[in-house]
Design an enzyme around this catalytic site. Structure first.
Site, short mmCIF file in Angstrom:
data_model
loop_
_atom_site.label_atom_id
_atom_site.label_comp_id
_atom_site.label_asym_id
_atom_site.label_seq_id
_atom_site.Cartn_x
_atom_site.Cartn_y
_atom_site.Cartn_z
N GLU A 49 0.77 -1.08 -0.10
CA GLU A 49 0.16 -0.14 -0.33
C GLU A 49 0.98 1.06 0.11
O GLU A 49 2.08 1.23 1.27
CB GLU A 49 -0.68 0.14 1.08
CG GLU A 49 -2.18 -1.20 0.96
CD GLU A 49 -2.14 -0.72 2.50
OE1 GLU A 49 -3.53 -1.83 2.79
OE2 GLU A 49 -2.54 -0.27 3.78
N ASP A 60 -5.77 9.56 10.21
CA ASP A 60 -4.82 8.88 10.19
C ASP A 60 -4.40 9.47 12.29
O ASP A 60 -4.51 10.82 12.12
CB ASP A 60 -3.40 9.09 9.20
CG ASP A 60 -3.65 8.34 8.46
OD1 ASP A 60 -3.81 7.16 8.44
OD2 ASP A 60 -4.22 8.94 6.93
N TYR A 175 -10.29 -4.79 3.84
CA TYR A 175 -9.47 -4.25 4.56
C TYR A 175 -10.34 -4.06 6.09
O TYR A 175 -10.91 -3.49 5.93
CB TYR A 175 -8.88 -2.86 4.27
CG TYR A 175 -8.19 -2.43 5.55
CD1 TYR A 175 -8.14 -2.57 6.81
CD2 TYR A 175 -6.90 -1.75 4.99
CE1 TYR A 175 -7.31 -1.97 7.21
CE2 TYR A 175 -6.15 -0.86 5.38
CZ TYR A 175 -6.33 -0.83 6.80
OH TYR A 175 -4.48 -0.58 7.34
#
Lengths: 269, 403
Positions: A49, A60, A175
């Site tokens: 990735e 994040d 994911y």
């Protein structure tokens, strides 16, 4: 078969999970980042990735926020990230590469142009954090029409009622974000990972890769016994943060990658 | 004519703007919130409770005041000020906070988070959280903390925890990123009380609805005083909640001219501004598609305005749509023009306006002299300027140094 399908089929035959690694494109600078990228398959990364830097990485945690700041400070752009993929693909045809990031830089670049350029560069899949299935028309459908997989994030809050919506149109792999939180935060318990994997398996045949909070070879091995893939990001990115030279950054990331790969490969023996 | 007041559609879109661009972790919650808000809207008990708090706690209705001295000074349009600065906590922000905290209570949430720029939304949020006995965490950029220390102290007095955000330039956008990060982490017990008409659906519509009390009252009050609708409305825009609140009830009245005023900072041409419509292009940030300040790689550019409340690189999606279809005219006012208007309002009316609202005043003062005396203009005086003393003093210190 796409590169992602081929890779997961191979790994299934070998009875082992994939090591999925994340680094941010252009972190700490273009040349160093490219060197890291080129070294990852040899160091045992099965799927790569590559983060597309953005000024406002809302999902994040501190490690990847700083990676974005370093990359943007070194003048990384979306066009340069695509160029990195092209250079990577010159020597490497088998390892799938997935671009990961936020929608705005793609929106600005132009969706059609982005999809065409990404395909041509050798991108296999996309993970776009702020594009839920409610906005499939924005990028998911155009990408899939061009043969680029669109990989969905599922989370602890994605309940059974919503899962079909999220998985509908997903391709490549799924994911699973094992913790409600930002990247690099705490890790889920193995019980939770097992339960979540079983729940996803009831809804999809796609490989399930599990991420968030996985930092060590031992932890990676534990997750690798319970899923088709293990995603490690912040721990690798931290190696770049603490390096005092570009060479240390490259070695730090690739050494940790090799240790993680050993953990993942030994897991089911 | 089709109504302009029915948006957004079921997916949260106003034309091409709005939507729900958030991480998957938040999607189930956002759908819950939208459903719960629809139920609350239809519940007479919710309406009754909201009306009670608006009247007895906030102090509504706020007066519509004929600004006689400003009118004389401009020598044209008859100027009315909608006195939102007289609300409890000193700005329009509380209108929305009361509505959302009642919704949080209905949803059984115990922890409230919010972002704040100037601190007015943070203070209003801390206020309602104290009133309803909920834990309150406010995210505020470090640059804003430095220029709005009185508001930081007020939030703490009210029992809130203020978390300094150092990322980016330490202003509103960074505070919003950090609030979103907290929200994905504490999604099970936390209600995110967004302060403006932006963010993922249902926030832009919900915040607008709670602020629309401004426009509804203005309609009734002007009807009582003048027996008719206004000819023009003027309001400042950062995210755009005070403006949307004033504008929305008038969108279908095509003879009412509507003007939104963005912050031009040092001037649009300098790049140091906060004018998303006049100086930005469409993009996706903080859950919605709207006009954003961004560079040629789609990276978000930091906004600049003397007024912390307008210092945001985006704008509510309904404004983006109203701009797109041309229903509302969006102009901009520089820091210096806003300061001049700030002084005029202080000296002529004995009202110290917020620097945010001073942008609306400045635009109105440009227009009013050219308009006939029977032109009725309403300016939204969205907040009071007590919080801006430090900024204004500092500005003059800097100017004296230049002289």
């Amino acid at each position: 078969m796409s590169r992602l399908q081929t890779r997961f089929a191979e790994l299934k035959q070998q009875n082992r999970a994939a090591l999925v690694t994340f680094v941010t494109g252009g972190d700490p600078d273009y040349e160093t980042s490219l060197q890291i990228l080129k070294g990852l398959p040899q160091a045992g990364a099965d799927v790569i990735e590559l983060g597309m830097p953005f000024t406002d990485p809302m999902a994040d945690g501190p490690s990847i926020q700083l990676a974005n700041i370093r990359a943007l400070g070194a003048k990384q752009t979306l066009a340069k990230t695509l160029q990195m993929v092209r250079e990577f693909r010159q020597g490497e045809q088998n390892t799938p590469l997935v671009l990961m990031g936020y929608f705005n830089p793609i929106h600005y670049y132009g969706v059609d142009k982005f999809v065409a350029d990404a395909k041509e560069a050798g991108v296999d899949g996309l993970i776009v954090v702020d594009l839920p299935p409610e906005h499939n028309a924005d990028l998911c459908f155009p990408a899939q029409a061009a043969g680029i997989d669109f990989i969905r994030l599922t989370t602890p809050t994605t309940d059974d009622k919503r899962l079909p919506t999220v998985l509908n149109g997903s391709s490549g792999f799924v994911y699973y974000v094992s913790v409600a939180g930002v990247t690099g935060a705490g890790a889920a318990t193995l019980e939770h990972v097992e339960e979540a994997h079983a729940r996803l398996r009831r809804h999809t045949d796609l490989p399930v890769c599990i991420g968030f909070g996985i930092r060590t070879p031992e932890h990676a091995a534990d997750v690798a016994r319970r899923a088709e893939g293990v995603v490690v990001g912040s721990a690798l990115v931290d190696q770049i943060a603490k390096a005092s030279t570009p060479q240390q950054a490259v070695e730090g990331v690739l050494n940790l990658c090799a240790q993680l790969a050993e953990g993942v490969r030994g897991a089911r023996r | 004519m089709t109504s302009l007041r029915t948006g957004p559609d079921a997916t949260g879109l106003f034309g091409h703007f709005g939507g729900q661009y958030v991480a998957e972790t938040l999607m189930p919650l956002i759908h819950d919130l939208a459903a719960e808000y629809e139920k609350a809207k239809a519940d007479p008990e919710f309406a009754r409770e909201l009306a009670y708090f608006q009247r007895d706690y906030v102090g509504r209705p706020s007066p519509l005041y004929f600004a006689e001295r400003l009118t004389e000074h401009c020598g044209g349009a008859k100027i009315y000020l909608k006195r939102e600065e007289l609300n409890h906590t000193g700005a329009h922000k509380i209108n929305n906070c009361i509505g959302q905290i009642l919704l949080a209570k209905r949803m059984g949430k115990k922890r409230i988070i919010a972002e704040t720029g100037a601190g007015m939304h943070g203070v209003a949020t801390a206020t309602v959280a104290a009133r309803f006995g909920m834990e309150c965490v406010i995210f505020m950029g470090t640059t804003d903390i430095d220029r709005q220390q009185a508001n930081v102290f007020r939030m703490k007095l009210l029992g809130a925890t203020v978390i300094p955000v150092t990322a980016g330039t330490g202003t509103l956008k960074d505070a919003m990123n950090e609030a979103l990060r907290d929200w994905v982490t504490n999604v099970h017990n936390t209600f995110y009380l967004i302060g403006t008409v932006a963010g993922p659906h249902p926030y832009p519509a919900m915040v607008r609805d709670f602020q629309a009390v401004i426009g509804k009252e203005t309609r009734d009050q002007l009807q009582e005083k003048e027996g008719r609708l206004p000819d023009s409305l003027v309001a400042c825009i950062g995210g755009g909640s005070n403006a949307m609140g004033l504008f929305h009830p008038f969108l279908d009245d095509k003879d009412v001219q509507i003007v939104g005023v963005e912050a031009a900072g040092h001037g649009i041409e300098t790049g140091k501004h906060a004018a998303s419509l006049n100086g930005g292009v469409p993009g996706v940030l903080h859950g919605n598609r709207t006009f954003l300040l961004q560079d040629d790689d789609g990276q978000i550019i930091d906004a600049h305005s003397i007024s912390a409340g307008l210092d945001y690189p985006g704008i509510g999606p309904e404004h983006a749509w109203l701009h797109d279809i041309g229903r509302v005219e969006y102009t901009s006012i520089t820091d210096d023009e806003a300061l001049a208007a700030f002084h005029q309002c202080c000296r002529l009316e004995g009202i110290i306006p917020a620097l945010e609202s001073s942008h609306a005043l400045a635009e109105a003062f440009k227009r009013a002299p050219k308009l006939p005396k029977d032109h009725l203009m309403v300016i939204n005086l969205s907040g009071r300027g007590d919080k801006d003393m430090q900024t204004v003093m500092h500005h003059y210190d800097e100017q004296e140094e230049h002289i």
